[in-house]
Design an enzyme around this catalytic site. Sequence first.
Site, PDB file in Angstrom:
ATOM      1  N   LYS A  13       0.829  -1.215   0.000  1.00  0.00           N
ATOM      2  CA  LYS A  13       0.000   0.000   0.000  1.00  0.00           C
ATOM      3  C   LYS A  13       0.866   1.269   0.000  1.00  0.00           C
ATOM      4  O   LYS A  13       0.612   2.194  -0.752  1.00  0.00           O
ATOM      5  CB  LYS A  13      -0.915   0.036   1.240  1.00  0.00           C
ATOM      6  CG  LYS A  13      -1.859  -1.132   1.364  1.00  0.00           C
ATOM      7  CD  LYS A  13      -2.779  -0.992   2.560  1.00  0.00           C
ATOM      8  CE  LYS A  13      -2.080  -1.032   3.910  1.00  0.00           C
ATOM      9  NZ  LYS A  13      -1.454  -2.321   4.247  1.00  0.00           N
ATOM     10  N   ARG A 127      11.823  -6.669   5.349  1.00  0.00           N
ATOM     11  CA  ARG A 127      11.635  -5.232   5.126  1.00  0.00           C
ATOM     12  C   ARG A 127      12.408  -4.416   6.162  1.00  0.00           C
ATOM     13  O   ARG A 127      12.488  -4.785   7.318  1.00  0.00           O
ATOM     14  CB  ARG A 127      10.141  -4.914   5.240  1.00  0.00           C
ATOM     15  CG  ARG A 127       9.799  -3.456   5.072  1.00  0.00           C
ATOM     16  CD  ARG A 127       8.390  -3.295   4.611  1.00  0.00           C
ATOM     17  NE  ARG A 127       7.446  -3.199   5.715  1.00  0.00           N
ATOM     18  CZ  ARG A 127       6.152  -2.891   5.546  1.00  0.00           C
ATOM     19  NH1 ARG A 127       5.672  -2.685   4.334  1.00  0.00           N
ATOM     20  NH2 ARG A 127       5.349  -2.819   6.574  1.00  0.00           N
ATOM     21  N   ARG A 171      -0.406  -9.167  13.378  1.00  0.00           N
ATOM     22  CA  ARG A 171      -0.924  -8.149  12.449  1.00  0.00           C
ATOM     23  C   ARG A 171      -1.715  -8.807  11.316  1.00  0.00           C
ATOM     24  O   ARG A 171      -2.731  -8.279  10.864  1.00  0.00           O
ATOM     25  CB  ARG A 171       0.231  -7.311  11.874  1.00  0.00           C
ATOM     26  CG  ARG A 171       0.748  -6.290  12.900  1.00  0.00           C
ATOM     27  CD  ARG A 171       2.098  -5.747  12.504  1.00  0.00           C
ATOM     28  NE  ARG A 171       2.059  -4.896  11.319  1.00  0.00           N
ATOM     29  CZ  ARG A 171       3.108  -4.676  10.536  1.00  0.00           C
ATOM     30  NH1 ARG A 171       4.275  -5.235  10.787  1.00  0.00           N
ATOM     31  NH2 ARG A 171       2.991  -3.889   9.504  1.00  0.00           N
TER      32      ARG A 171
HETATM   33  P1  AMP Z   1       0.995   0.330   9.347  1.00  0.00           P
HETATM   34  O1  AMP Z   1       2.240   1.122   9.182  1.00  0.00           O
HETATM   35  O2  AMP Z   1      -0.136   0.830   8.500  1.00  0.00           O
HETATM   36  O3  AMP Z   1       1.215  -1.150   9.232  1.00  0.00           O
HETATM   37  O4  AMP Z   1       0.501   0.596  10.863  1.00  0.00           O
HETATM   38  C1  AMP Z   1       1.318   0.244  11.963  1.00  0.00           C
HETATM   39  C2  AMP Z   1       0.462   0.113  13.211  1.00  0.00           C
HETATM   40  O5  AMP Z   1      -0.184   1.366  13.509  1.00  0.00           O
HETATM   41  C3  AMP Z   1      -0.672  -0.889  13.120  1.00  0.00           C
HETATM   42  O6  AMP Z   1      -0.254  -2.224  13.375  1.00  0.00           O
HETATM   43  C4  AMP Z   1      -1.614  -0.369  14.200  1.00  0.00           C
HETATM   44  O7  AMP Z   1      -1.136  -0.671  15.509  1.00  0.00           O
HETATM   45  C5  AMP Z   1      -1.492   1.143  14.025  1.00  0.00           C
HETATM   46  N1  AMP Z   1      -2.471   1.672  13.029  1.00  0.00           N
HETATM   47  C6  AMP Z   1      -2.193   2.253  11.834  1.00  0.00           C
HETATM   48  N2  AMP Z   1      -3.317   2.624  11.203  1.00  0.00           N
HETATM   49  C7  AMP Z   1      -4.349   2.265  12.019  1.00  0.00           C
HETATM   50  C8  AMP Z   1      -5.762   2.369  11.920  1.00  0.00           C
HETATM   51  N3  AMP Z   1      -6.358   2.917  10.837  1.00  0.00           N
HETATM   52  N4  AMP Z   1      -6.498   1.878  12.952  1.00  0.00           N
HETATM   53  C9  AMP Z   1      -5.935   1.342  14.049  1.00  0.00           C
HETATM   54  N5  AMP Z   1      -4.594   1.206  14.211  1.00  0.00           N
HETATM   55  C10 AMP Z   1      -3.796   1.665  13.201  1.00  0.00           C
END
Ligand code: AMP
Length: 212
Positions: A13, A127, A171
């Site tokens: 993404k 990564r 995750r």
């Molecule tokens: P990402 O970088 O998008 O994988 O996000 C890293 C972490 O941030 C996730 O595993 C969640 O703990 C938190 N996070 C990011 N976006 C959201 C969201 N829209 N809702 C809830 N937690 C989020």
Amino acid sequence: MKLILLGAPGAGKGTVAKLLTKLDDSVQISTGDILRSAVAAGTELGKQAQSAMRAGDLVSDDLIMSIMEERLQEDDCKSGYLLDGFPRTIPQAEALKKLLDRMGEKLDAAVEIDVARDVILERLTTRRTCTGCGAIYNIKSNPTKIDGVCDKCGESVVQRDDENEKAISNRLNVYNDQTAPLVSFYKNEGLLLSINATSSDTVINIIKEKIN
Ligand code: AMP
């Protein structure tokens, strides 16, 4: 362009969002990046988000909605946005729908990047992320020129603390349980564009063809 990018962690993404920002004036909005900056800066928001993030759990919907309500009303969003990692739950998607209705805005599409689980696991464990500019590397397919040093900004490049095996597996489970239902949600809204491809260039070309 006003797009939601859906897909499991590691589906690409962020990479796709970055490439899309080069096509027009849309901005990439990554809730994960916003939260990581808050954690690094030690703000109140960062303190509230840190433990859930480290475990690979989701931060509360209320916290995320308060961030996004403000962010989407900033001036740079007028020319379009690419929502990377938001929404992640049905309540967030419903709250976003109400917010956009109030703002008189419509999304162009919710793009699902669908990548097989074994590809995702391999990508996430290899990564590495720059602590300065957020650039993404991969120790196998896209390493830094100097080990551990970002090619773009010179800051250190590390493995995120939610990219150990235990947090990754959590995750992916959280994605299946709480985020995957958004695919049906956006299908019902008539907004879903599902793309099964591992190459970000292929994803971009399909988006260009279907949306422009
Ligand atoms: P990402 O970088 O998008 O994988 O996000 C890293 C972490 O941030 C996730 O595993 C969640 O703990 C938190 N996070 C990011 N976006 C959201 C969201 N829209 N809702 C809830 N937690 C989020």
